[in-house]
Structure formats: C-alpha cells, structure tokens
Design an enzyme around this catalytic site. Structure first.
Site, PDB file in Angstrom:
ATOM      1  N   LEU A 192       0.814  -1.225   0.000  1.00 18.04           N
ATOM      2  CA  LEU A 192       0.000   0.000   0.000  1.00 18.04           C
ATOM      3  C   LEU A 192       0.848   1.277   0.000  1.00 18.04           C
ATOM      4  O   LEU A 192       0.318   2.377  -0.164  1.00 18.04           O
ATOM      5  CB  LEU A 192      -0.965   0.006   1.186  1.00 18.04           C
ATOM      6  CG  LEU A 192      -2.062  -1.084   1.137  1.00 18.04           C
ATOM      7  CD1 LEU A 192      -2.979  -0.984   2.341  1.00 18.04           C
ATOM      8  CD2 LEU A 192      -2.869  -1.007  -0.152  1.00 18.04           C
ATOM      9  N   HIS A 211       9.802 -14.237   1.240  1.00 13.79           N
ATOM     10  CA  HIS A 211      10.100 -13.899  -0.158  1.00 13.79           C
ATOM     11  C   HIS A 211      11.330 -14.739  -0.496  1.00 13.79           C
ATOM     12  O   HIS A 211      12.441 -14.376  -0.123  1.00 13.79           O
ATOM     13  CB  HIS A 211      10.357 -12.388  -0.247  1.00 13.79           C
ATOM     14  CG  HIS A 211      10.958 -11.926  -1.530  1.00 13.79           C
ATOM     15  ND1 HIS A 211      10.314 -11.058  -2.382  1.00 13.79           N
ATOM     16  CD2 HIS A 211      12.160 -12.175  -2.102  1.00 13.79           C
ATOM     17  CE1 HIS A 211      11.096 -10.804  -3.421  1.00 13.79           C
ATOM     18  NE2 HIS A 211      12.224 -11.470  -3.280  1.00 13.79           N
ATOM     19  N   ASP A 246       0.135  -9.593  -4.649  1.00 12.83           N
ATOM     20  CA  ASP A 246       1.412  -8.870  -4.695  1.00 12.83           C
ATOM     21  C   ASP A 246       1.228  -7.536  -5.430  1.00 12.83           C
ATOM     22  O   ASP A 246       2.088  -7.109  -6.198  1.00 12.83           O
ATOM     23  CB  ASP A 246       2.523  -9.708  -5.342  1.00 12.83           C
ATOM     24  CG  ASP A 246       3.906  -9.137  -5.028  1.00 12.83           C
ATOM     25  OD1 ASP A 246       4.012  -8.181  -4.242  1.00 12.83           O
ATOM     26  OD2 ASP A 246       4.891  -9.653  -5.603  1.00 12.83           O
TER      27      ASP A 246
END
Ligand SMILES: NC(=O)N[C@@H](CC(=O)O)C(=O)O
Ligand SMILES: [Zn+2]
Ligand SMILES: [Zn+2]
Length: 428
Positions: A57, A175, A303
């Site tokens: 965001l 990740h 994502d």
C-alpha cells in the site's frame, strides 16, 4: 439490505440473502422488509469477500505511488474485504508505532480491513530480528511477518524467526530468493533472457530457499508461508514438503500474473512486465495453475505493487519490479482457473477467501455463507467482460500489465460487515 436472486458459490438455484446489523440474517426466499435496500443479483455468483495476504500500500513513505485510501478503494472494487499490507514501507513496519499507524489508517478509511504485516528483521536488513512480540501484541495484532521485497537469507535468522513465531502463533511469510544467485538479475533465466541479453534470474534461487525453509519450519514446528511461488520446481518442493509427516505447517500463494503471463512478454522491453519473482515460462504457468487447483498452492495473493511513473516508466534495468493486482485478480483467476475448468466457484472461494483467512488466522473472514455469519461478501458477474485501463483503476499508480486486455469476471458488489463498499465499479 436484500441481495435478491444470487447463486451461492455459483451453485444451485438463485436465493435471496438478507443482511442486517452486519451479519447474514436469512437465506432463502425472503420478503424484503419495507426499508431494505434491494440489490438485484440476477443469478450472479455470491462468494465470501476476498482476502489478500500480499498487498503493497506504500503508506507511509511513498504516498505518490499509493495510499492506504487509494489501495483500499482498489481492494474493495476488486472484491476484497481484507488485505495484508506488506512491511516494506518508509519507515519500515518493523515496530509497533508503524504497524498501529497502518492499522488505524485502514480503520479510518473503512473500505477493507487493513492488516499490517510486520517486518521479520529490523529495517528489512536481514541482520537482526525485529520485535515480533511487540507488534503481535500491539493494537494492530500483527498475525503475519515478512521481509517481502527481501529474502530472510541468513538461515540462522530464519530459524530464530520461525522458532519465535510458534510462541506468538503467527506465520512467517518468506520472499524466497537466494540473493547470491540473483545478483544483477533482470529476467527469468532461460531462452528469452539469453535472446534479449538480460542477466538471468534462476529458478533455483527460489527453489533452494523454499526447500531450506520447509525443513527449517518442520524442525521448528512453525508455520511458514511461501510468497509468490513462480516455478514448477517450487510447486514440486511444496508437494514433497506437504506430503511428509511434517509437524510444521506450510502454505503458499501464487499471484494472478504468474498464472497468466510469461516471459515471452519481455520481448517488448516494456518495464510494466518487470516483477519479482520474474515472469517465468508457459510451462511454469501451467504447472502453477495445476498446483493451485490441486491445493499444493493454497491461495491466490495479488502482490499488488504500485509504482510511481518515474520509477516504472524508464529503461528496464532501472525500473522497479512490481505490478498492480487488486482490481484485476478475480478476472485473471476467472480466465486462468474457471474458464479452463480447473476450479469451480467453490474453488475460487477457497483460494481467494477461505484459505487466506485461515492462513492468517482471521476469524471473521472467509466464512461460510450461512445465517449468523459476518456479511463479508462479494458478488461476481461471471459472464461479463471488461477491458482493463490502468488510468481508470482506483490505484494512484497505473502499472497494470493487463492494459487493453479484455478479461472475464466482474465484481459488481462488495460488502464489508454488511456495508456496501463498492457497487458496479464505484466506491460507495
Ligand atoms: N513484487 C515486486 O516485484 N515488488 C514488490 C516487492 C516484492 O513483492 O518482492 C514491491 O514492493 O514493489
Ligand atoms: Zn516479494
Ligand atoms: Zn510483494
């Protein structure tokens, strides 16, 4: 409010769904109370509101690319009722002050539940653990931790994070990218990269970390979530790890873009196609679809990665990786999974709502559509199509790889605890 004539999970005959005081009050053939607002569903598909475990965001720090408000609007329009906001902001969400700020801004905006993801390591530097416990116990109640954008590459740190996470009952989302194998990498290592002259991003950089982490999680009896799975090999490792008599719990997500797009798109040199992990081959995409249908990959996560024009619309090597996803996810899943017969709408509810809610431990999301449950709902027109225009999306940024594409599946209504957040493509 009454939703008249919706097909729950796309199954059976249309029914009416009465919503009152934030919950589903009644399902069946229902007379609308005099003051009720009526939404004619005309046989559209009613699903539990979507939950995105992986959203960027950009607030705080890069409010020129996205804000909690604009990202929340994109989420509501995309059919989401909860999103997890990644920690790679500026400042990094590695402490209680930042996660509480994000959580509070999400509440004030009120379009979608914004759950901050806490960083695993201080400043995402991969050197020392952040204060996971303080973030978990803060008002934000952090349930998921990730250094996303970076890999927790040090095996000792990753092991410690997993060990701590068990006591806090939280999940560590990795990740997976061995940084020594991706120095200078620009594109999936393969034929396209060689032809175009890009330094390759090998599949093994992802797969080796996933294999390592599955073992670390198993030994620590911890919960590991694998972000943005992008290769067939990773799906194979996950299948192997999940089949063991494992005491750790492993889950994984795939992005819509890795289901639909391939590295052949790189031939245009348009950086809109640059993303981490990179777009892979058509064979990888086919295996990812199959793994999602099979449950080896648990869920779809966007994502969603908005970038300002100057960071994206430049030469390939300098461009930031990442693409928008919130408003196009349902359509890409419809195209790749529903139209192909790999998933029915019940399956879509599983991969876009139920499993992500379970993985993150959300009690009020991804719930069955029955009376008494919170009215977090999404209505989808399965037959409608639309043409994607980046400039028309609610995000501040416009970096969609689907520009000009015609896609099936349109979200026509989103309800958060019984309140309409989006209707017919407009924020309410
Ligand atoms: N996916 C991306 O290419 N970029 C993400 C980081 C990430 O998810 O690794 C971003 O923050 O922009
Ligand atoms: Zn990532
Ligand atoms: Zn990300």
């Amino acid at each position: 409010m009454l939703i008249r004539g919706a097909r729950l999970y796309g199954e059976g005959e249309p029914v009416d769904v009465l919503v009152a005081d934030g919950v589903i009050a009644e399902i069946g053939s229902v007379q609308a109370p005099g003051d009720a607002e009526v939404v004619e569903a005309r046989g559209q598909v009613l699903l539990p509101g979507f939950v995105d475990l992986h959203t960027h965001l950009r607030e705080p720090g890069r409010e020129d690319a996205e804000t909690i408000e604009t990202g929340s609007a994109a989420a509501a329009l995309g059919g989401y009722t909860a999103v997890f906001a990644m920690a790679n902001t500026d400042p990094v969400a590695d402490n209680a002050v930042v996660v509480e700020h994000v959580w509070r801004r999400g509440r004030e905006t009120g379009l979608v539940d914004v759950h901050p993801v806490g960083a695993v390591t201080v400043g995402l530097k991969g050197e020392k653990l952040a204060e996971l416990g303080t973030m978990a116990k803060s008002a934000a109640g952090v349930r998921m931790f990730s250094d996303d954008g970076h890999c927790v590459a040090d095996p000792l740190l990753m092991r410690r994070a997993l060990e701590y996470s068990t006591a806090l009952d939280v999940v560590i989302a990795q990740h997976a990218e061995e940084p020594r194998l991706t120095v200078g990498a620009q594109a999936h290592e393969g034929e396209t990269a060689s032809r175009l002259g890009y330094a390759g991003w090998p599949a093994s950089a992802e797969e080796s970390i996933v294999a390592r982490d599955c073992l670390l999680a198993e030994h620590a009896r911890a919960r590991l979530h694998v972000c943005h799975v992008s290769t067939k090999g990773t799906a194979d490792v996950l299948r192997w790890a999940k089949n063991r008599q494992s005491t750790g719990v492993i889950s994984a997500e795939v992005t819509p873009h890795h289901l639909l797009l391939t590295d052949e798109r790189l031939a245009t040199y348009d950086p809109v196609n640059k993303v981490n992990p990179p777009l892979r081959t058509a064979s990888d995409a086919a295996h990812l679809r199959a793994a999602l249908a099979e449950g080896v990959i648990d869920c779809v996560a966007t994502d969603h990665a908005p970038h300002a024009v100057q960071d994206k619309d430049c030469e390939w090597a300098a461009a930031r990786p990442g693409m928008l996803g919130l408003q196009t996810a349902l359509s890409v899943v419809t195209e790749t999974m529903v139209r192909t017969g790999l998933l029915d709408w019940r399956g879509v509810a599983r991969v876009m709502s139920e499993r992500p809610a379970e993985i993150a431990g959300l009690a009020d999301q991804g719930r069955p559509i029955v009376a008494g449950e919170p009215a977090n709902l999404t209505l989808v027109d399965p037959d409608a199509e639309w043409t994607v225009r980046g400039a028309e999306l609610a995000s501040l940024a416009a970096n969609t790889p689907y520009e000009g594409m015609r896609l099936p599946g349109v979200v026509t209504l989103t309800l958060l605890r019984g309140q309409i957040t989006a209707r017919e493509g407009k924020i309410v």
